[in-house]
Motif scaffolding. Structure first.
Motif, short mmCIF file in Angstrom:
data_model
loop_
_atom_site.label_atom_id
_atom_site.label_comp_id
_atom_site.label_asym_id
_atom_site.label_seq_id
_atom_site.Cartn_x
_atom_site.Cartn_y
_atom_site.Cartn_z
N GLY A 259 16.53 60.20 -59.02
CA GLY A 259 16.10 61.59 -58.88
C GLY A 259 16.72 62.32 -57.71
N ARG A 260 17.76 61.74 -57.11
CA ARG A 260 18.42 62.38 -55.98
C ARG A 260 19.73 63.06 -56.37
NH1 ARG A 260 16.04 61.49 -51.30
NH2 ARG A 260 14.36 59.95 -51.27
N LYS A 261 20.03 63.04 -57.65
CA LYS A 261 21.24 63.69 -58.15
C LYS A 261 20.93 64.20 -59.55
CE LYS A 261 25.19 61.77 -57.19
NZ LYS A 261 26.38 60.87 -57.21
N VAL A 262 21.58 65.29 -59.94
CA VAL A 262 21.41 65.81 -61.29
C VAL A 262 22.77 65.90 -61.96
CG1 VAL A 262 21.59 68.26 -60.61
CG2 VAL A 262 20.30 67.63 -62.68
N VAL A 263 22.79 65.54 -63.24
CA VAL A 263 23.99 65.66 -64.07
C VAL A 263 23.82 66.87 -64.97
CG1 VAL A 263 25.32 64.60 -65.94
CG2 VAL A 263 24.55 63.20 -64.02
N SER A 264 24.86 67.67 -65.08
CA SER A 264 24.84 68.82 -65.98
C SER A 264 25.97 68.70 -67.00
CB SER A 264 24.97 70.13 -65.19
OG SER A 264 26.18 70.16 -64.45
N VAL A 265 25.70 69.18 -68.22
CA VAL A 265 26.72 69.20 -69.27
C VAL A 265 26.81 70.62 -69.82
CG1 VAL A 265 26.40 66.78 -69.86
CG2 VAL A 265 25.06 68.51 -71.07
N SER A 266 27.94 70.89 -70.47
CA SER A 266 28.21 72.28 -70.79
C SER A 266 29.07 72.43 -72.04
CB SER A 266 28.92 72.95 -69.60
OG SER A 266 29.45 74.21 -69.91
N ILE A 267 29.06 73.67 -72.55
CA ILE A 267 29.98 74.05 -73.62
C ILE A 267 31.43 73.93 -73.15
CG2 ILE A 267 30.68 76.00 -75.09
CD1 ILE A 267 28.03 74.83 -75.86
N ASP A 268 31.65 73.90 -71.82
CA ASP A 268 33.02 73.77 -71.31
C ASP A 268 33.57 72.35 -71.42
OD1 ASP A 268 31.96 72.28 -69.19
OD2 ASP A 268 32.19 73.86 -67.71
N ALA A 269 32.78 71.44 -72.04
CA ALA A 269 33.21 70.06 -72.31
C ALA A 269 33.37 69.21 -71.05
CB ALA A 269 34.51 70.04 -73.12
N THR A 270 32.60 69.53 -70.01
CA THR A 270 32.62 68.70 -68.81
C THR A 270 31.23 68.18 -68.47
OG1 THR A 270 32.26 70.50 -67.20
CG2 THR A 270 34.55 70.00 -67.83
N VAL A 271 31.23 66.99 -67.86
CA VAL A 271 30.04 66.40 -67.26
C VAL A 271 30.22 66.53 -65.75
CG1 VAL A 271 28.70 64.28 -66.93
CG2 VAL A 271 29.79 64.76 -69.15
N ARG A 272 29.23 67.12 -65.06
CA ARG A 272 29.33 67.31 -63.62
C ARG A 272 28.11 66.74 -62.92
NH1 ARG A 272 33.45 71.80 -62.46
NH2 ARG A 272 34.26 72.27 -64.54
N GLN A 273 28.30 66.34 -61.65
CA GLN A 273 27.22 65.73 -60.87
C GLN A 273 26.99 66.55 -59.60
OE1 GLN A 273 28.01 61.37 -60.38
NE2 GLN A 273 29.89 61.84 -61.50
N TRP A 274 25.69 66.73 -59.28
CA TRP A 274 25.33 67.55 -58.13
C TRP A 274 24.25 66.83 -57.31
CZ3 TRP A 274 28.68 71.49 -58.50
CH2 TRP A 274 29.07 71.91 -59.78
N SER A 275 24.45 66.78 -56.01
CA SER A 275 23.47 66.14 -55.13
C SER A 275 22.26 67.04 -54.94
CB SER A 275 24.10 65.83 -53.78
OG SER A 275 23.12 65.29 -52.89
N LEU A 276 21.08 66.42 -54.82
CA LEU A 276 19.86 67.14 -54.49
C LEU A 276 19.39 66.87 -53.07
CD1 LEU A 276 17.91 66.69 -57.86
CD2 LEU A 276 19.36 68.59 -57.12
N GLU A 277 20.23 66.19 -52.30
CA GLU A 277 19.94 65.94 -50.89
C GLU A 277 20.24 67.21 -50.10
OE1 GLU A 277 18.59 63.32 -49.79
OE2 GLU A 277 19.07 61.65 -51.14
N LYS A 278 19.37 67.54 -49.15
CA LYS A 278 19.51 68.79 -48.40
C LYS A 278 20.86 68.89 -47.69
CE LYS A 278 14.60 69.76 -47.65
NZ LYS A 278 13.52 69.96 -46.65
N GLN A 279 21.29 67.81 -47.04
CA GLN A 279 22.54 67.84 -46.30
C GLN A 279 23.72 68.07 -47.22
OE1 GLN A 279 22.67 64.18 -44.04
NE2 GLN A 279 21.56 65.08 -42.31
N GLU A 280 23.70 67.43 -48.40
CA GLU A 280 24.80 67.59 -49.35
C GLU A 280 24.85 69.00 -49.92
OE1 GLU A 280 27.25 65.49 -50.06
OE2 GLU A 280 26.44 64.16 -48.52
N MET A 281 23.66 69.58 -50.18
CA MET A 281 23.63 70.95 -50.68
C MET A 281 24.16 71.91 -49.63
SD MET A 281 20.24 71.31 -53.09
CE MET A 281 19.05 70.55 -51.98
#
Length: 391
Positions: A324-346
Motif C-alpha cells: 500500500g505504499r505505491k500505486v500502479v496506474s494503467v491507461s489507454i496510452d498502453a503504459t503501466v506506471r508506478q507512483w510512490s505514496l511516501e511523502k518524501q518521494e512525492m
C-alpha cells in the motif's frame, strides 16, 4: 481552422490538432517509469509478488513484473477487447470479461497456449468481475455492460449459473462485497454475503447472496443509495465499512455507513473519475481521472497532496502494491506506471516537475531573447532563472 497537407489532419479543428500535438509531446515523458505494452490497457489487478495482471484491448492478458519491467503473455488472445479481471485463489484461475459477451478462464499453472474455457450468459459485453466463495465452494460474480445490466453468480465447480439478478436499468460498472457481511477476521464469506453494485444509472444497490437464493435487500428496493448525479464507476470499502465511490459526475465521495451513507468528503475533479483506491495506513486516497492525471489526497482533510502527471491518455485503473505504499496506474496510452505514496518521494517528484517546467520556461525565453522579443523585465527574469540553474 489550421491548414495542413497531412491527410490525417483533414476535417480536424485547431483545438483537435493542438490536443494531438500536446499528447505527442507528453508521450515522451518518463514519469512513473512507464512500461509500454502494444495496446490500450482496460483493467489491472495486483499480485502479492510485486506483479500485476493487465487486460488489453487487443484481447491479451499480460503479467507485468514491476521491478524488472518484464512483460509475459499468459493467455492466447481473445477475439475482442478484455474489460475486467478476477483471480480465484481456490481454482488458481484468472478470469477475464470480454466485449464478445463471454468470460474467459485461464489456469495460471499452465502455458500461454492453453485453450481457454469460457462462460456464456450475458447478452452484452462483460464489464466487471469478482471471485469469492460460498459454503467453501468457489464462485464468480459478473456484471453485464451495455444493454445487459444483469448480475450473474457462477458456480466455478460446474461452470453453471447459480443466480441471475436484475435491478439496475443501465449497464453494470462495478461491485463490492460488504466487509460487514463477512465472518469477523475473514476475507471470505461463509454461507452468504451482501453485495453492493454500481451502474451507469446513479443508484447504488445491495443484494443478499447465498448458495440457494439471491435477492435485492428490501431497504435497497425502497431507497437505493443516491450519492451521485450520474454513472458510478467504482466502489471501494475501507476498513470502517464505509464506501469510497468514483463517478462520471467528476467527484469521488466518502459515504459514511453510520450516517445512512451521507457523503462527508467530496473530492472534485475536472473530468470523469474512473477509479479510486484507499491507502489507509498512509492516510491517503488515490484517484484516476479521464484528464490523464493520478491524484493523491489526504483522507482526513480532503486536501490534494500530489498530482502525478505522466499518462497522455485517460487513466483506466489503479492498484495498490508494495504494502500500500505505491500505486500502479494503467491507461489507454498502453503504459503501466508506478507512483510512490511516501511523502518524501512525492515531494521529490514535485520538485523534479517544477525543475522541468522551469527548464521549459528558460528554453522558451532564450528563444525569445535571441529574437529580440523580451522586455526588460523578462530579460531580468531569464537572467535569474539562468543563475538558479547554475546553482
Amino acid at each position: 481552422m489550421s491548414k495542413s497537407n497531412d491527410a490525417g489532419h483533414f476535417f480536424q479543428t485547431s483545438d483537435a490538432l493542438a490536443t494531438i500535438e500536446r499528447k505527442a509531446a507528453k508521450a515522451k515523458n518518463k514519469h512513473g517509469d512507464p512500461i509500454e505494452l502494444p495496446s490500450k490497457i482496460l483493467a489491472v489487478r495486483a499480485i502479492d509478488d510485486g506483479s500485476v495482471y493487465v487486460a488489453e484491448a487487443a484481447g491479451e492478458l499480460k503479467r507485468v513484473v514491476l521491478e524488472t519491467s518484464q512483460v509475459k503473455r499468459i493467455s492466447s488472445p481473445a477475439p475482442a477487447p478484455l474489460t475486467s479481471l478476477a483471480v480465484s485463489e481456490a481454482t488458481k484461475t484468472l478470469y477475464a470479461g470480454c466485449w464478445d459477451k463471454y468470460i474467459y478462464s485461464t489456469p495460471l499453472s499452465r502455458s500461454p497456449s492453453t485453450v481457454k474455457q469460457r462462460l456464456a450468459g450475458h447478452t452484452d459485453f462483460v464489464k466487471c468481475l469478482a471471485a469469492t466463495s460460498l459454503n467453501g465452494q468457489p464462485i464468480l460474480l459478473s456484471g453485464g455492460g451495455g444493454a445487459d445490466a444483469v448480475i450473474i453468480v457462477w458456480d466455478l465447480g460446474t461452470g453453471k449459473q447459480l443466480h441471475k439478478l436484475r435491478g439496475h436499468t443501465k449497464a453494470l460498472q462495478d461491485f463490492a462485497i460488504d466487509p460487514f457481511s463477512l465472518p469477523e477476521g475473514s476475507a471470505e464469506p461463509k454461507d452468504s454475503f451482501v453485495l453492493y453494485t454500481a451502474s451507469s444509472d446513479p443508484e447504488i444497490r445491495c443484494w443478499h447472496i447465498s448458495w440457494d437464493s439471491a435477492y435485492e435487500l428490501p431497504e435497497s428496493l425502497d431507497k437505493p443509495i443516491l450519492a451521485h448525479d450520474t454513472s458510478v464507476y467504482r466502489l471501494r470499502f475501507d476498513s470502517e465499512g464505509d464506501l469510497w465511490t468514483a463517478s462520471a459526475d467528476k467527484t469521488v465521495k466518502h459515504l459514511v455507513r453510520s450516517r445512512d451513507w451521507e457523503a462527508d468528503t467530496v473530492l472534485q475533479h475536472p473530468d470523469f473519475v474512473r477509479d479510486v483506491v484507499v491507502a489507509e495506513q498512509l492516510g491517503l486516497v488515490v484517484t484516476a481521472c479521464r484528464d490523464e492525471e493520478v491524484r493523491v489526497w489526504d483522507i482526513s482533510s480532503g486536501d490534494l497532496v500530489c498530482t502525478y502527471s505522466g499518462h497522455f491518455e485517460e487513466v483506466t485503473g489503479l492498484a495498490l502494491v508494495g504494502g500500500g505504499r505505491k500505486v500502479v496506474s494503467v491507461s489507454i496510452d498502453a503504459t503501466v506506471r508506478q507512483w510512490s505514496l511516501e511523502k518524501q518521494e512525492m515531494a521529490r517528484y514535485l520538485e523534479e516537475l517544477k525543475r522541468e517546467e522551469d527548464g521549459d520556461d528558460v528554453e522558451e525565453m532564450v528563444e525569445k531573447s535571441e529574437g529580440g522579443m523580451l522586455t526588460a523585465e523578462e530579460e531580468a527574469e531569464l537572467a535569474e532563472l539562468m543563475d538558479d540553474d547554475d546553482d
